[in-house]
Scaffold this motif. Sequence first.
Motif, PDB file in Angstrom:
ATOM      1  N   THR A  65       0.856  -1.181   0.000  1.00  0.00           N
ATOM      2  CA  THR A  65       0.000   0.000   0.000  1.00  0.00           C
ATOM      3  C   THR A  65       0.891   1.230   0.000  1.00  0.00           C
ATOM      4  O   THR A  65       2.084   1.138   0.314  1.00  0.00           O
ATOM      5  CB  THR A  65      -0.957  -0.001   1.216  1.00  0.00           C
ATOM      6  OG1 THR A  65      -1.879   1.070   1.107  1.00  0.00           O
ATOM      7  CG2 THR A  65      -0.167   0.155   2.518  1.00  0.00           C
ATOM      8  N   ARG A  66       0.332   2.366  -0.366  1.00  0.00           N
ATOM      9  CA  ARG A  66       1.103   3.608  -0.445  1.00  0.00           C
ATOM     10  C   ARG A  66       0.797   4.493   0.765  1.00  0.00           C
ATOM     11  O   ARG A  66      -0.338   4.515   1.249  1.00  0.00           O
ATOM     12  CB  ARG A  66       0.733   4.387  -1.702  1.00  0.00           C
ATOM     13  CG  ARG A  66       1.047   3.686  -3.011  1.00  0.00           C
ATOM     14  CD  ARG A  66       0.512   4.530  -4.160  1.00  0.00           C
ATOM     15  NE  ARG A  66       0.689   3.887  -5.440  1.00  0.00           N
ATOM     16  CZ  ARG A  66       1.793   3.982  -6.168  1.00  0.00           C
ATOM     17  NH1 ARG A  66       2.806   4.704  -5.726  1.00  0.00           N
ATOM     18  NH2 ARG A  66       1.884   3.372  -7.332  1.00  0.00           N
ATOM     19  N   ASN A  83       4.930   3.687  -9.788  1.00  0.00           N
ATOM     20  CA  ASN A  83       3.618   3.262 -10.253  1.00  0.00           C
ATOM     21  C   ASN A  83       3.362   1.811  -9.844  1.00  0.00           C
ATOM     22  O   ASN A  83       4.240   1.151  -9.270  1.00  0.00           O
ATOM     23  CB  ASN A  83       3.482   3.461 -11.770  1.00  0.00           C
ATOM     24  CG  ASN A  83       4.528   2.665 -12.565  1.00  0.00           C
ATOM     25  OD1 ASN A  83       4.876   1.544 -12.212  1.00  0.00           O
ATOM     26  ND2 ASN A  83       5.006   3.254 -13.662  1.00  0.00           N
ATOM     27  N   GLU A  84       2.160   1.311 -10.142  1.00  0.00           N
ATOM     28  CA  GLU A  84       1.790  -0.026  -9.685  1.00  0.00           C
ATOM     29  C   GLU A  84       2.702  -1.101 -10.269  1.00  0.00           C
ATOM     30  O   GLU A  84       3.041  -2.078  -9.590  1.00  0.00           O
ATOM     31  CB  GLU A  84       0.327  -0.315 -10.036  1.00  0.00           C
ATOM     32  CG  GLU A  84      -0.676   0.458  -9.191  1.00  0.00           C
ATOM     33  CD  GLU A  84      -0.486   0.211  -7.699  1.00  0.00           C
ATOM     34  OE1 GLU A  84      -0.216  -0.939  -7.305  1.00  0.00           O
ATOM     35  OE2 GLU A  84      -0.612   1.173  -6.920  1.00  0.00           O
ATOM     36  N   THR A  88       4.934  -3.610  -8.003  1.00  0.00           N
ATOM     37  CA  THR A  88       4.851  -5.061  -8.177  1.00  0.00           C
ATOM     38  C   THR A  88       6.238  -5.653  -8.378  1.00  0.00           C
ATOM     39  O   THR A  88       6.572  -6.704  -7.819  1.00  0.00           O
ATOM     40  CB  THR A  88       3.945  -5.406  -9.372  1.00  0.00           C
ATOM     41  OG1 THR A  88       2.622  -4.935  -9.111  1.00  0.00           O
ATOM     42  CG2 THR A  88       3.901  -6.910  -9.608  1.00  0.00           C
TER      43      THR A  88
END
Length: 239
Positions: A65-66, A83-84, A88
């Motif tokens: 989570t950010r 970014n996601e 990942t």
Amino acid sequence: MNARLTSREVILKARDLRKYYGSGESQVHALDDVSLDIHSGELLIILGSSGSGKTTLLNLLGGMTRPDSGSLLFRGQELARRNEKELTQYRRDHVGFVFQSFNLIPELTVTENIALTAPGDPEAVAEAIRLTELQDKTKAYPSQLSGGQQQRVSIARALAKNCDLLLCDEPTGALDYETGRQILIRLEELSRIHGRTVIIVTHSRDIARMGDRTITLRNGKILSEETRPDPVSARNIEW
């Protein structure tokens, strides 16, 4: 400071991390202005009661989570602005997770579950099996294993990816005393002998005594920090 840490690289640097849930009067400050450094090879304990923010902190460190605000650097690179896809990749390449729920795939054997994190690297899988003493269970399915054995598979799966960080959320919470003790011994060895950075979230002050450092959280804030020149061996801890 613990002599093991003074010459070690700071691999994670958190500054002013905040994570809030909800809004208005019902807003919860799950994490509020938390700053800390985490060293390579460190055995760090995050201590606190339910709702103190310790799992939220673990999820932020693991890139699951950010933060709403603040900075989190992994070897000098800012995670909060990735970014996601990049997060990942960070989780895949650098982080292993061990949860109370083992998250094993029931249709796969021990070896197959572990190999999910190290595709095409049978040597890494074999080494993870050896380190967690699962040599006689490689063809067994999760339903054929005890809780402690399933937890060892969970740890082996994290190790097979040769992760920099091993994040453990209450890893003994679902286990009986003796099985939990063996898991703690194994985690201690991974840090002390094999140089992995191991972070354990717990509510147990006795378990906290095995850490090089203990960060205590309360209401989303760091209440105290204790460094131990001579941590207690996991073999000698009772809780």
